[in-house]
Design a protein around this motif. Structure first.
Motif, PDB file in Angstrom:
ATOM      1  N   LYS A   1      19.781 -16.288  56.654  1.00  0.00           N
ATOM      2  CA  LYS A   1      20.493 -17.505  56.288  1.00  0.00           C
ATOM      3  C   LYS A   1      20.602 -18.488  57.451  1.00  0.00           C
ATOM      4  CE  LYS A   1      24.837 -19.206  54.321  1.00  0.00           C
ATOM      5  NZ  LYS A   1      26.159 -18.845  53.743  1.00  0.00           N
ATOM      6  N   TYR A   2      20.820 -17.993  58.655  1.00  0.00           N
ATOM      7  CA  TYR A   2      21.138 -18.866  59.776  1.00  0.00           C
ATOM      8  C   TYR A   2      20.021 -19.016  60.802  1.00  0.00           C
ATOM      9  CZ  TYR A   2      25.948 -18.646  58.114  1.00  0.00           C
ATOM     10  OH  TYR A   2      27.084 -18.734  57.351  1.00  0.00           O
ATOM     11  N   VAL A   3      19.062 -18.120  60.834  1.00  0.00           N
ATOM     12  CA  VAL A   3      17.999 -18.177  61.835  1.00  0.00           C
ATOM     13  C   VAL A   3      16.710 -18.608  61.151  1.00  0.00           C
ATOM     14  CG1 VAL A   3      16.672 -16.875  63.528  1.00  0.00           C
ATOM     15  CG2 VAL A   3      19.105 -16.397  63.214  1.00  0.00           C
TER      16      VAL A   3
ATOM     17  N   GLN B   1      27.202  -0.709  59.042  1.00  0.00           N
ATOM     18  CA  GLN B   1      26.827  -1.457  57.846  1.00  0.00           C
ATOM     19  C   GLN B   1      26.831  -2.957  58.121  1.00  0.00           C
ATOM     20  OE1 GLN B   1      25.496   1.213  56.239  1.00  0.00           O
ATOM     21  NE2 GLN B   1      26.147   0.221  54.356  1.00  0.00           N
ATOM     22  N   PHE B   2      27.768  -3.426  58.929  1.00  0.00           N
ATOM     23  CA  PHE B   2      27.820  -4.853  59.246  1.00  0.00           C
ATOM     24  C   PHE B   2      26.625  -5.270  60.102  1.00  0.00           C
ATOM     25  CE2 PHE B   2      29.132  -8.598  61.593  1.00  0.00           C
ATOM     26  CZ  PHE B   2      29.735  -9.367  60.612  1.00  0.00           C
TER      27      PHE B   2
ATOM     28  N   GLY C   1      22.966  -2.235  43.207  1.00  0.00           N
ATOM     29  CA  GLY C   1      22.692  -1.121  44.107  1.00  0.00           C
ATOM     30  C   GLY C   1      22.309  -1.512  45.510  1.00  0.00           C
ATOM     31  N   THR C   2      22.324  -2.795  45.851  1.00  0.00           N
ATOM     32  CA  THR C   2      21.946  -3.250  47.190  1.00  0.00           C
ATOM     33  C   THR C   2      23.151  -3.591  48.059  1.00  0.00           C
ATOM     34  OG1 THR C   2      21.746  -5.545  46.409  1.00  0.00           O
ATOM     35  CG2 THR C   2      19.775  -4.162  46.309  1.00  0.00           C
TER      36      THR C   2
ATOM     37  N   SER D   1      21.572  -8.283  60.382  1.00  0.00           N
ATOM     38  CA  SER D   1      20.136  -8.352  60.657  1.00  0.00           C
ATOM     39  C   SER D   1      19.315  -8.721  59.430  1.00  0.00           C
ATOM     40  CB  SER D   1      19.653  -7.005  61.203  1.00  0.00           C
ATOM     41  OG  SER D   1      19.848  -5.982  60.249  1.00  0.00           O
ATOM     42  N   THR D   2      19.912  -8.730  58.257  1.00  0.00           N
ATOM     43  CA  THR D   2      19.188  -9.082  57.033  1.00  0.00           C
ATOM     44  C   THR D   2      19.745 -10.364  56.411  1.00  0.00           C
ATOM     45  OG1 THR D   2      20.656  -7.575  55.810  1.00  0.00           O
ATOM     46  CG2 THR D   2      18.539  -6.703  56.539  1.00  0.00           C
TER      47      THR D   2
END
Length: 298
Positions: free
Chosen positions: A187-189, A175-176, A115-116, A181-182
């Motif tokens: 993962k990268y910041v 949505q992108f 559901g995410t 932002s999540t």
């Protein structure tokens, strides 16, 4: 006498209710028997781009036959042109290999069953419930987002190149942005967590430049933001730029690795005020950051 009056009132109410029930039932029967004056409308297949097949029949062009899909999404498309990678990098501000990695991440997110998922409606192989047509390809939707962010195209421009409606592109874009932002941000910041990581990531470049012990470069970056209400316009006008913008304090390494960034703030704020909201700079100043144990020689 009062009991008789109550009985008469109840009897009148029953008569009125019975009359309403009989009239409503007769109306329903008349509506069923009455023929329909106008026939039911049948929806025609609508499309963004139309083409004529070999028989001359006008049909809707599917996104898998669009210009961008033939140029960038088909298997082996990078082998057709000698300068494919340089042109792709210039057009979408991203190397082609990283674009494919981004598509795989979006596809993996669409397959979530908890559901995410943010891209569940564009899951590969899924068809729309009303029309029965396949969903828009994620490969094309990611390209539209990169072009929108990199060159400032409108959704209407992207509709012409992908044969995907601008409303679908708009919904996917939001949505992108949430996905970036999540998932992408986490993962990268992120800053180096240990002194050893800092030495491997950034210390050697700064030592060669004459700055031993330096772990990053920090500055404020302005991003244009036009839709500012009039009462907040003055706060978002800086002395450097002629337009309204939001400013972000960013810490990066010499290898363009982003360690930390703040949220957006009014462009009128200077660096001394903006740095107070940077977590990495604040922890280094307070002595709570693990990188404070870094030992170096001048």
């Amino acid at each position: 006498m009062s009991c008789l009056a109550v009985d008469e009132n109840e009897f009148l109410q029953l008569l009125i209710a019975f009359d309403e029930m009989s009239s409503s039932s007769s109306d329903e029967e008349e509506q069923k028997e009455r023929p329909r004056k106008r026939p039911f409308k049948h929806r025609k297949s609508k499309g963004v781009v139309m083409f004529r097949d070999d028989d001359g029949e006008l049909k809707v062009l599917p996104p898998t036959m669009s210009l961008w899909y033939n140029m960038y999404c088909q298997t082996g498309c990078q082998e057709r042109m000698s300068d494919f990678h340089s042109k792709f990098r210039r057009r979408f501000r991203l190397p082609y290999d990283q674009y494919r990695e981004l598509v795989e991440m979006c596809t993996a997110d669409s397959m979530k069953e908890d559901g995410t998922s943010l891209f569940k409606r564009w899951r590969p192989g899924k068809k729309a419930a009303l029309t029965g047509k396949p969903a828009a390809p994620l490969e094309l939707l990611v390209l539209t987002t990169l072009r929108y962010l990199g060159r400032g195209w409108t959704f209407d421009d992207l509709e012409e190149c992908t044969a995907i409606s601008e409303e679908v592109i708009r919904v996917f874009f939001h949505q992108f942005i949430k996905f970036g932002s999540t998932t992408l941000y986490n993962k990268y910041v992120g800053p180096p967590l240990t002194v050893e990581d800092a030495i491997d990531l950034c210390i050697r470049e700064y030592e060669a430049a004459g700055f031993p012990g330096c772990v990053g470069s920090m500055d404020a970056s302005h991003v244009e933001h036009q839709r500012i209400s009039f009462k907040h316009r003055q706060a978002h006008l800086s002395f450097k730029l002629p337009f309204t913008s939001r400013t972000y304090n960013i810490v990066t390494s010499h290898r363009r690795k982003i360690f930390s960034t703040t949220d957006g703030h009014p462009a009128r704020w200077n660096d001394k005020k903006l740095v107070r909201y940077d977590d990495m700079a604040s922890t280094l100043h307070d002595g709570t950051n693990p990188l404070c144990n870094l030992i170096f020689e001048l």
